[in-house]
Motif scaffolding. Structure first.
Motif, short mmCIF file in Angstrom:
data_model
loop_
_atom_site.label_atom_id
_atom_site.label_comp_id
_atom_site.label_asym_id
_atom_site.label_seq_id
_atom_site.Cartn_x
_atom_site.Cartn_y
_atom_site.Cartn_z
N VAL A 1 0.88 -1.15 -0.02
CA VAL A 1 -0.09 -0.11 0.06
C VAL A 1 0.81 1.37 -0.02
CG1 VAL A 1 -1.87 1.19 1.27
CG2 VAL A 1 -2.15 -1.31 0.99
N ARG A 2 1.97 1.07 0.71
CA ARG A 2 2.91 2.40 0.66
C ARG A 2 3.50 2.49 -0.94
NH1 ARG A 2 6.58 0.69 5.26
NH2 ARG A 2 4.87 -0.93 5.53
N ASN A 3 3.64 1.65 -1.66
CA ASN A 3 4.10 1.62 -2.98
C ASN A 3 3.16 2.28 -3.97
OD1 ASN A 3 4.81 1.15 -5.56
ND2 ASN A 3 5.49 -0.66 -5.01
N ARG A 4 3.50 3.78 -4.22
CA ARG A 4 2.77 4.51 -5.08
C ARG A 4 2.26 3.82 -6.30
NH1 ARG A 4 3.17 8.58 -9.03
NH2 ARG A 4 1.55 10.23 -8.84
N GLY A 5 3.52 3.31 -6.92
CA GLY A 5 3.03 2.54 -8.27
C GLY A 5 1.96 1.70 -8.13
N PHE A 6 2.06 0.86 -7.17
CA PHE A 6 1.11 -0.30 -7.00
C PHE A 6 -0.08 0.35 -6.75
CE2 PHE A 6 -1.09 -3.32 -4.44
CZ PHE A 6 -0.96 -4.64 -5.38
N ARG A 7 -0.47 1.17 -6.06
CA ARG A 7 -1.67 1.83 -5.74
C ARG A 7 -2.09 2.45 -7.25
NH1 ARG A 7 1.14 4.75 -1.67
NH2 ARG A 7 0.71 6.54 -2.70
N LEU A 8 -1.47 3.02 -8.00
CA LEU A 8 -1.99 3.40 -9.17
C LEU A 8 -2.17 2.21 -10.08
CD1 LEU A 8 0.56 6.35 -9.98
CD2 LEU A 8 -1.97 6.52 -9.16
N TYR A 9 -1.42 1.39 -10.11
CA TYR A 9 -1.77 0.03 -10.78
C TYR A 9 -3.27 -0.41 -10.39
CZ TYR A 9 -1.25 -4.81 -11.83
OH TYR A 9 -1.61 -6.09 -12.30
N ILE A 10 -3.38 -0.69 -8.99
CA ILE A 10 -4.60 -1.25 -8.66
C ILE A 10 -5.80 -0.16 -8.98
CG2 ILE A 10 -6.02 -1.46 -6.41
CD1 ILE A 10 -4.27 -3.74 -7.17
N LEU A 11 -5.70 1.02 -8.89
CA LEU A 11 -6.96 2.09 -9.64
C LEU A 11 -7.01 1.68 -10.88
CD1 LEU A 11 -8.68 4.45 -8.87
CD2 LEU A 11 -6.50 5.96 -9.33
N MET A 12 -6.00 1.79 -11.71
CA MET A 12 -6.02 1.69 -13.03
C MET A 12 -6.82 0.27 -13.50
SD MET A 12 -3.20 1.11 -16.12
CE MET A 12 -2.40 -0.49 -15.15
N TYR A 13 -6.11 -0.90 -12.76
CA TYR A 13 -6.93 -1.95 -13.12
C TYR A 13 -8.53 -2.04 -12.51
CZ TYR A 13 -6.85 -7.10 -13.75
OH TYR A 13 -7.02 -8.60 -14.03
N LEU A 14 -8.54 -1.40 -11.71
CA LEU A 14 -10.19 -1.31 -11.18
C LEU A 14 -11.13 -0.50 -11.98
CD1 LEU A 14 -12.07 -1.69 -8.70
CD2 LEU A 14 -11.43 0.19 -7.78
N CYS A 15 -10.49 0.42 -12.42
CA CYS A 15 -11.32 1.24 -13.48
C CYS A 15 -11.45 0.51 -14.81
CB CYS A 15 -10.62 2.76 -13.87
SG CYS A 15 -10.56 3.84 -12.49
N ASN A 16 -10.57 -0.03 -15.35
CA ASN A 16 -10.61 -0.79 -16.45
C ASN A 16 -11.55 -2.04 -16.16
OD1 ASN A 16 -9.78 -1.91 -19.14
ND2 ASN A 16 -9.05 -3.63 -17.89
N SER A 17 -11.57 -2.73 -14.90
CA SER A 17 -12.59 -3.83 -14.60
C SER A 17 -14.00 -3.41 -14.52
CB SER A 17 -12.09 -4.53 -13.46
OG SER A 17 -10.83 -5.13 -13.48
N VAL A 18 -14.15 -2.22 -13.88
CA VAL A 18 -15.42 -1.64 -13.75
C VAL A 18 -16.10 -1.37 -14.91
CG1 VAL A 18 -16.94 0.13 -12.79
CG2 VAL A 18 -15.34 -1.19 -11.28
N GLY A 19 -15.42 -0.43 -15.78
CA GLY A 19 -15.56 0.00 -17.28
C GLY A 19 -16.16 -1.37 -17.96
N THR A 20 -15.22 -2.33 -17.91
CA THR A 20 -15.56 -3.36 -18.80
C THR A 20 -17.06 -4.28 -18.49
OG1 THR A 20 -13.35 -3.94 -19.41
CG2 THR A 20 -14.54 -5.40 -19.78
#
Length: 186
Positions: free
Chosen positions: A43-62
């Motif tokens: 959770v402290r890894n900023r890149g991982f948080r952005l990755y999860i957010l991107m993956y979440l948006c893609n999954s929800v949108g799809t």
């Protein structure tokens, strides 16, 4: 339906057999980390948080439009189940072709550009749905599913590989597990 069911069963059995006869390399088991400390490190890894957010948006949108599209195709456009099955076949064929193409492109050009192109392509596919109306719905839905498959292929090539870039090797298993837990139900 029966033919496809039997074909899927045969493919599943062949997959199971290949797994049974394959041999894995022995590897060292790393020291297990407490699940909470592993999660807090991720959770402290900023890149991982952005990755999860991107993956979440893609999954929800799809996935959010799926149930509505089926109802719209049947009730509003009056498409038969046969025509709707053509959409699924189109998705599979286009995905297989473009996954192979994008795999070779990603090795030469990198993941970032491919994923951006994938997201843009998926946005264009949603435009096709907005143009679908009685009388021309089948054509625009074929375009939607084909373009959606191209975008999804581009994204799927890069999305799992991104973990290799943003998470240290010792945390990759935890990162993939965390992603599956957070995004899995969507």
């Amino acid at each position: 339906f029966l033919t496809f069911s039997v074909a899927i069963m045969i493919i599943s059995l062949l997959n199971m057999l290949t797994l049974m006869v394959s041999k894995e390399e022995e590897r060292q088991v790393p020291d297990r980390q407490n699940i909470f400390s592993a999660f807090s490190t991720l959770v402290r890894n900023r890149g991982f948080r952005l990755y999860i957010l991107m993956y979440l948006c893609n999954s929800v949108g799809t996935n959010i439009s799926g149930p509505f599209l089926g109802t719209y195709q049947i009730k509003e456009l009056g498409l038969s189940m046969m025509r709707i099955s053509v959409f699924n076949a189109t998705t599979v064929v286009v995905s297989v072709v473009f996954l192979a193409i994008f795999a070779s492109i990603s090795k030469k050009k990198g993941m970032k550009g491919l994923m951006i192109a994938g997201f843009i392509t998926k946005a264009v596919s949603y435009l096709m749905v907005s143009l679908a109306a009685p009388g021309r719905g089948f054509v625009f839905f074929i375009l939607y599913y084909a373009i959606q498959a191209i975008g999804t292929a581009a994204i799927s090539i890069g999305i799992d590989t991104m973990v290799l870039d943003i998470v240290p090797e010792s945390q990759r298993v935890s990162a993939m597990a965390t992603r599956s837990v957070i995004i899995g139900p969507i």
